[in-house]
Write a protein that holds these residues in place. Structure first.
Motif, PDB file in Angstrom:
ATOM      1  N   PRO A 147      74.224  48.539   2.964  1.00 23.12           N
ATOM      2  CA  PRO A 147      74.275  49.912   2.446  1.00 23.12           C
ATOM      3  C   PRO A 147      73.705  50.049   1.039  1.00 23.12           C
ATOM      4  N   GLU A 148      73.970  49.052   0.195  1.00 26.42           N
ATOM      5  CA  GLU A 148      73.431  49.087  -1.160  1.00 26.42           C
ATOM      6  C   GLU A 148      71.904  49.016  -1.123  1.00 26.42           C
ATOM      7  N   VAL A 178      64.413  42.762  -3.758  1.00 30.81           N
ATOM      8  CA  VAL A 178      64.981  41.566  -3.135  1.00 30.81           C
ATOM      9  C   VAL A 178      66.396  41.865  -2.658  1.00 30.81           C
ATOM     10  N   VAL A 179      66.654  41.613  -1.379  1.00 28.93           N
ATOM     11  CA  VAL A 179      67.973  41.886  -0.795  1.00 28.93           C
ATOM     12  C   VAL A 179      68.532  40.607  -0.191  1.00 28.93           C
ATOM     13  N   ASP A 180      69.637  40.144  -0.745  1.00 32.41           N
ATOM     14  CA  ASP A 180      70.295  38.932  -0.241  1.00 32.41           C
ATOM     15  C   ASP A 180      71.734  38.949  -0.740  1.00 32.41           C
ATOM     16  N   LEU A 211      73.517  40.243   6.266  1.00 32.33           N
ATOM     17  CA  LEU A 211      74.036  41.020   5.142  1.00 32.33           C
ATOM     18  C   LEU A 211      75.376  41.646   5.487  1.00 32.33           C
ATOM     19  N   PRO A 212      76.291  41.732   4.532  1.00 30.25           N
ATOM     20  CA  PRO A 212      77.543  42.455   4.771  1.00 30.25           C
ATOM     21  C   PRO A 212      77.294  43.962   4.810  1.00 30.25           C
ATOM     22  N   VAL A 228      69.888  50.133   1.231  1.00 32.97           N
ATOM     23  CA  VAL A 228      69.355  51.428   1.656  1.00 32.97           C
ATOM     24  C   VAL A 228      69.425  52.430   0.507  1.00 32.97           C
ATOM     25  N   ARG A 229      70.550  52.441  -0.211  1.00 39.54           N
ATOM     26  CA  ARG A 229      70.712  53.377  -1.322  1.00 39.54           C
ATOM     27  C   ARG A 229      69.701  53.131  -2.436  1.00 39.54           C
ATOM     28  N   ARG A 230      69.507  51.868  -2.783  1.00 47.69           N
ATOM     29  CA  ARG A 230      68.658  51.550  -3.932  1.00 47.69           C
ATOM     30  C   ARG A 230      67.174  51.597  -3.595  1.00 47.69           C
ATOM     31  N   ALA A 231      66.830  51.355  -2.340  1.00 47.10           N
ATOM     32  CA  ALA A 231      65.413  51.284  -1.973  1.00 47.10           C
ATOM     33  C   ALA A 231      64.720  52.628  -2.118  1.00 47.10           C
TER      34      ALA A 231
END
Length: 235
Positions: free
Chosen positions: A53-54, A23-25, A73-74, A56-59
C-alpha cells in the motif's frame, strides 16, 4: 552522473534527463543498499517503500520511470502493486528484483506488467545495467528466464481469446510497424531491433508506442501475444 535517454511517450524519460527510480522492498537494509547503489550510479532515486500500500501511495506523486519491486511485500503482493501502477501509468517500467526464481512467480510478474525480472543474487553492476535497460523499454531477465517467458507467450497464443462477431477489424499497421512487431515477437530487445533495421532506438520506441495505441494494447506482454497469435514470430 546523468544518463542520456530518448523517451518521448507521456511520462517517459526526458532527453538527457536522469532516470527516476523508486525502490520497493520490505527489508530496510536491502532497500537502502539498492537505493544507495542506484543513486551512486547516477539514477535519481525519488522514493522508497516497505510495503504494498505504501508503494502505491508514494509512486503516484513520485512518478518514477522505473520501479524496482520485490514480490514478497506485506499488505499487498508485489504483483498487485505492479498491476495497479502499470494500469494507472502504462509508461511505467517495472523491474522485479526477487529472491524467488520460481517459474510461476516470474510468469505472474510478467503478466502483471513487469518489464523484467532479476534475481537478488545479481551483482550491483548487473542491477545498474538492468535498471538502465528497463528504462529504455528492453525486457531484462536473469539468464535462463527469458526463454521461459517467450515460451509462455507462445503457449498463450495457442489458446487465443474468442473474437466477438461484431468486433471491429484490427487497425492497419504500416510495413515498418509490422516489421518491428515481428522482431519484438521474436524476443529481440529494442536495441537489437534498432541495429537490425539500422534505425535509432528512439524510432523503435515510437513504432512500438504507435502500434500499442493502434491495437489498444497496454504493454509488451499483450503486444507479443498479439504478434504470436498472428504468426508474426515465424515470419
Amino acid at each position: 552522473m546523468t544518463q542520456a535517454n530518448e523517451f518521448n511517450e507521456p511520462g517517459g524519460v526526458a532527453a538527457f534527463g536522469a532516470i527516476k527510480v523508486m525502490v520497493v522492498d520490505d527489508h530496510p537494509m536491502w532497500r537502502d543498499a539498492v537505493a544507495r547503489d542506484l543513486a551512486a550510479a547516477g539514477f535519481d532515486v525519488v522514493a522508497t517503500a516497505g510495503d504494498g500500500p505504501e508503494a502505491v501511495r508514494r509512486a503516484v506523486p513520485a512518478a518514477p520511470h522505473v520501479l524496482v519491486l520485490d514480490l514478497n511485500l506485506p499488505g499487498m503482493p508485489g504483483v498487485q502493486v505492479c498491476k495497479e501502477l502499470v494500469a494507472a501509468n502504462p509508461a511505467l517500467r517495472v523491474l522485479v528484483l526477487s529472491a524467488s526464481g520460481e517459474h510461476a512467480d516470474v510468469l505472474e510478474a510478467v503478466k502483471s506488467g513487469a518489464t523484467g525480472y532479476l534475481l537478488k543474487s545479481a551483482g550491483a553492476q548487473e542491477l545498474i545495467d538492468a535498471v538502465r535497460r528497463t528504462a529504455a523499454g528492453d525486457p531484462v531477465f536473469t539468464p535462463g528466464l527469458a526463454g521461459l517467458v517467450l515460451g509462455e507467450y507462445r503457449r498463450l497464443a495457442t489458446d487465443p481469446a474468442p473474437v466477438a462477431a461484431d468486433e471491429p477489424k484490427a487497425p492497419q499497421l504500416t510495413d515498418r510497424e509490422t516489421e518491428v512487431l515481428r522482431l519484438v515477437a521474436k524476443g529481440l530487445s529494442y536495441k537489437q531491433i534498432a541495429e537490425r533495421l539500422v534505425i535509432s532506438h528512439r524510432t523503435v520506441q515510437n513504432h512500438v508506442q504507435n502500434t500499442l495505441g493502434k491495437l489498444q494494447l497496454h504493454n509488451r506482454v499483450e503486444l507479443v501475444r498479439y504478434a504470436i497469435e498472428r504468426g508474426l514470430d515465424d515470419a
